[in-house]
Design an enzyme around this catalytic site. Structure first.
Site, PDB file in Angstrom:
ATOM      1  N   GLU A   1      33.035  35.395  41.567  1.00  0.00           N
ATOM      2  CA  GLU A   1      33.126  33.534  40.910  1.00  0.00           C
ATOM      3  C   GLU A   1      33.995  33.142  41.775  1.00  0.00           C
ATOM      4  OE1 GLU A   1      32.418  34.964  36.689  1.00  0.00           O
ATOM      5  OE2 GLU A   1      34.145  35.568  36.843  1.00  0.00           O
TER       6      GLU A   1
ATOM      7  N   CYS B   1      37.479  26.605  43.524  1.00  0.00           N
ATOM      8  CA  CYS B   1      38.337  28.234  43.353  1.00  0.00           C
ATOM      9  C   CYS B   1      37.910  28.861  43.827  1.00  0.00           C
ATOM     10  CB  CYS B   1      39.208  27.692  41.359  1.00  0.00           C
ATOM     11  SG  CYS B   1      40.234  29.146  41.555  1.00  0.00           S
TER      12      CYS B   1
ATOM     13  N   CYS C   1      41.074  43.070  42.157  1.00  0.00           N
ATOM     14  CA  CYS C   1      42.446  42.715  42.844  1.00  0.00           C
ATOM     15  C   CYS C   1      43.708  44.098  42.291  1.00  0.00           C
ATOM     16  CB  CYS C   1      43.332  41.418  41.993  1.00  0.00           C
ATOM     17  SG  CYS C   1      44.566  41.180  42.151  1.00  0.00           S
TER      18      CYS C   1
ATOM     19  N   CYS D   1      47.977  42.112  36.674  1.00  0.00           N
ATOM     20  CA  CYS D   1      48.943  41.223  36.228  1.00  0.00           C
ATOM     21  C   CYS D   1      48.316  41.262  34.368  1.00  0.00           C
ATOM     22  CB  CYS D   1      49.200  40.304  36.908  1.00  0.00           C
ATOM     23  SG  CYS D   1      49.863  39.998  37.409  1.00  0.00           S
TER      24      CYS D   1
ATOM     25  N   CYS E   1      41.494  29.861  34.428  1.00  0.00           N
ATOM     26  CA  CYS E   1      42.627  31.321  35.522  1.00  0.00           C
ATOM     27  C   CYS E   1      42.939  31.803  34.768  1.00  0.00           C
ATOM     28  CB  CYS E   1      43.762  30.188  35.381  1.00  0.00           C
ATOM     29  SG  CYS E   1      43.866  28.579  35.895  1.00  0.00           S
TER      30      CYS E   1
END
Ligand code: SAH
Length: 350
Positions: free
Chosen positions: A95, A108, A115, A119, A337
Site C-alpha cells: 500500500e 507515504c 515487516c 511492533c 500510520c
C-alpha cells in the site's frame, strides 16, 4: 541467450546512459527516454514515439518498466487522502498513501511486503516479513502516486509498510533515483526515512550521505516499555538509539524527528511525559511528533481522546525543539500510520 529485462527504474542516470549506449542508441537519447519514464508515465516502450521501431524493440528487450497493477484505489471523504493497493508482478501487494497537505503533497511509501519487527501497535507487523521490495518497486510507488499530486511539490516519507533500514540497499538506490535531478527530481531533503531505530543501521544510513531526513520511532520513554511495544528494541537501549539519532543530526546538520505513538493508558500517562521530557532537552537536535494511535479491531490498544493528547503535549512544553501532534490522515480508509496491511481483504476497492 538473451538476459532477462532489467528494471529501468532501478538505474541511476549514469548507469542508464551507459546501458542505452551499449544497446546502440545515442547517449542523448537517454533524456528522451527519461522523459517518457519519469514525466510522461509511459506504460510501455511502444508509446515512445520519438524513437524508431527498432530502438523501441531494443529497449523493450533490455528493460521493463515495473508494470505494477493498481488493485484498489480509495479516496478519503474526510481529507482527500488516497490509498493505493499496488500489486507487484509476483502477485504480492503493498500500500502507498498520498496525502494532500497545505501547498504540497506527501506520499507515504512502503519499503517491504510486511515487516519482521513485530511492533505491537502496528498492523503491518501482523504479516511478518513476506519479502523485500526492489528499488524500482519503491520508485514506482512514488511515480504512481505523483500522477494524482498535480504540480505541487511532493514530499516522500518511508512510513508505509516495512522497516526501510532493514532493506537499506534497495531504499538507498530508490532514494538515488528519486532524488536525481536528471530522473525523478525530488530533492533528497524532501525525503524522510522513518525507522524503528537500530543504532548501527542509522549509522549505515548516515555513511551513505544521501541527504535524506531521519525520523525515529521512539514510542516509549524507557527501555522496558519500549521492549514490550517494540520487541526489536530488545537488542539495544534507548540511549543507544538516541545517540545514533543525535549523531545523524550532527552529520547532516539537521534535526531528527522522534515519533511517539500515543496509546491510551499505556504510554500517555503523566510519568511517561516526565521521562520523555528528560530525553529532549531543547539543546538536543530532536523534534517530537506525537501520533495518537490509529485503531484497528485486530489491535488491542485504544486511541486517547483529544483532551488527553493535548494534556500530554502540554506536559512536554519547553522540552525538545518542538512538540507537535500528528492526527493521521486517511483514517476512514485505513490509510493512517500503522493501518497498512497490503492485501485485498483489508483494503476493499472503493
Ligand atoms: N518501520 C518504520 C516505518 C513504518 S511505521 C518505523 O518504525 O518508523 C511509521 C510510523 O507509524 C512509526 O512512527 C510507527 O511507530 C507509527 N505507527 C505504527 N502503528 C501505528 C498506529 N497503529 N497508530 C499510529 N501510529 C502508528
Amino acid at each position: 541467450m538473451q538476459a532477462a529485462p532489467q528494471a529501468i527504474k532501478a538505474l541511476d542516470y549514469p548507469a542508464l546512459a551507459d546501458r542505452i549506449v551499449a544497446l546502440g542508441l545515442e547517449r542523448w537519447r537517454t533524456d528522451q527516454i527519461v522523459d517518457w519514464v519519469y514525466r510522461k508515465h509511459a506504460a510501455d516502450f511502444e508509446a515512445m514515439t520519438n524513437l524508431s521501431a527498432a530502438q523501441r524493440a531494443a529497449l523493450a528487450a533490455a528493460f521493463h518498466l515495473t508494470p505494477v497493477r493498481e488493485a484498489a484505489h480509495q479516496i478519503s471523504a474526510r481529507d482527500g487522502t488516497r490509498k493505493f493497493l499496488l500489486q507487484q508482478t509476483d502477485g504480492q501487494s503493498v500500500e502507498t498513501v498520498l496525502m494532500p497537505m497545505d501547498g504540497h503533497h506527501t506520499v507515504c511509501v512502503s519499503s517491504q511486503v510486511g515487516c519482521r519487527f513485530a511492533c505491537k501497535f502496528c498492523l503491518t507487523a501482523r504479516r511478518g516479513l513476506v519479502r523485500q521490495l526492489a528499488p524500482d518497486e519503491i520508485v514506482q510507488q512514488v511515480l504512481h502516486a505523483r500522477r494524482y499530486a498535480g504540480d505541487a511539490g511532493l514530499n516522500i516519507v518511508f512510513m508505509g509498510m516495512g522497516e526501510p533500514l532493514d532493506n537499506l540497499d534497495a531504499v538507498a538506490q530508490a532514494v538515488r533515483v528519486l532524488s536525481s535531478p536528471q530522473l525523478a527530481t525530488i530533492g533528497a531533503r524532501r525525503i524522510t526515512v522513518s525507522t524503528t531505530g537500530i543504532p548501527e543501521r542509522i549509522a549505515a544510513l548516515a555513511d551513505l550521505d544521501l541527504r535524506v531526513r531521519l525520523a525515529v520511532s521512539l514510542n516509549a520513554s524507557d527501555d522496558a516499555e519500549r521492549r514490550r511495544l517494540m520487541p526489536v528494541s530488545g537488542r539495544h537501549t534507548l540511549a543507544e538509539t538516541l545517540g545514533a539519532a543525535a549523531d545523524f543530526a550532527r552529520r547532516t546538520r539537521h534535526h531528527v524527528t522522534l515519533e511517539y505513538v500515543l496509546l491510551h493508558g499505556v504510554n500517555d500517562r503523566a510519568e511517561d511525559a516526565v521521562r520523555l521530557r528528560a530525553l529532549g532537552p531543547p539543546a538536543a537536535p530532536f523534534k517530537l511528533n506525537l501520533i495518537p494511535f490509529n485503531p484497528d479491531p485486530r489491535l488491542r490498544y485504544e486511541r486517547p481522546d483529544a483532551a488527553s493528547v493535548e494534556a500530554f503535549r502540554a506536559r512536554l512544553d519547553g522540552s525538545f525543539r518542538s512538540v507537535t501532534v500528528r492526527w493521521s490522515m486517511g483514517l476512514d480508509i485505513d490509510a493512517a500510520c500503522g493501518q497498512l496491511f497490503g492485501d485485498r481483504a483489508a483494503s476493499p476497492a472503493a
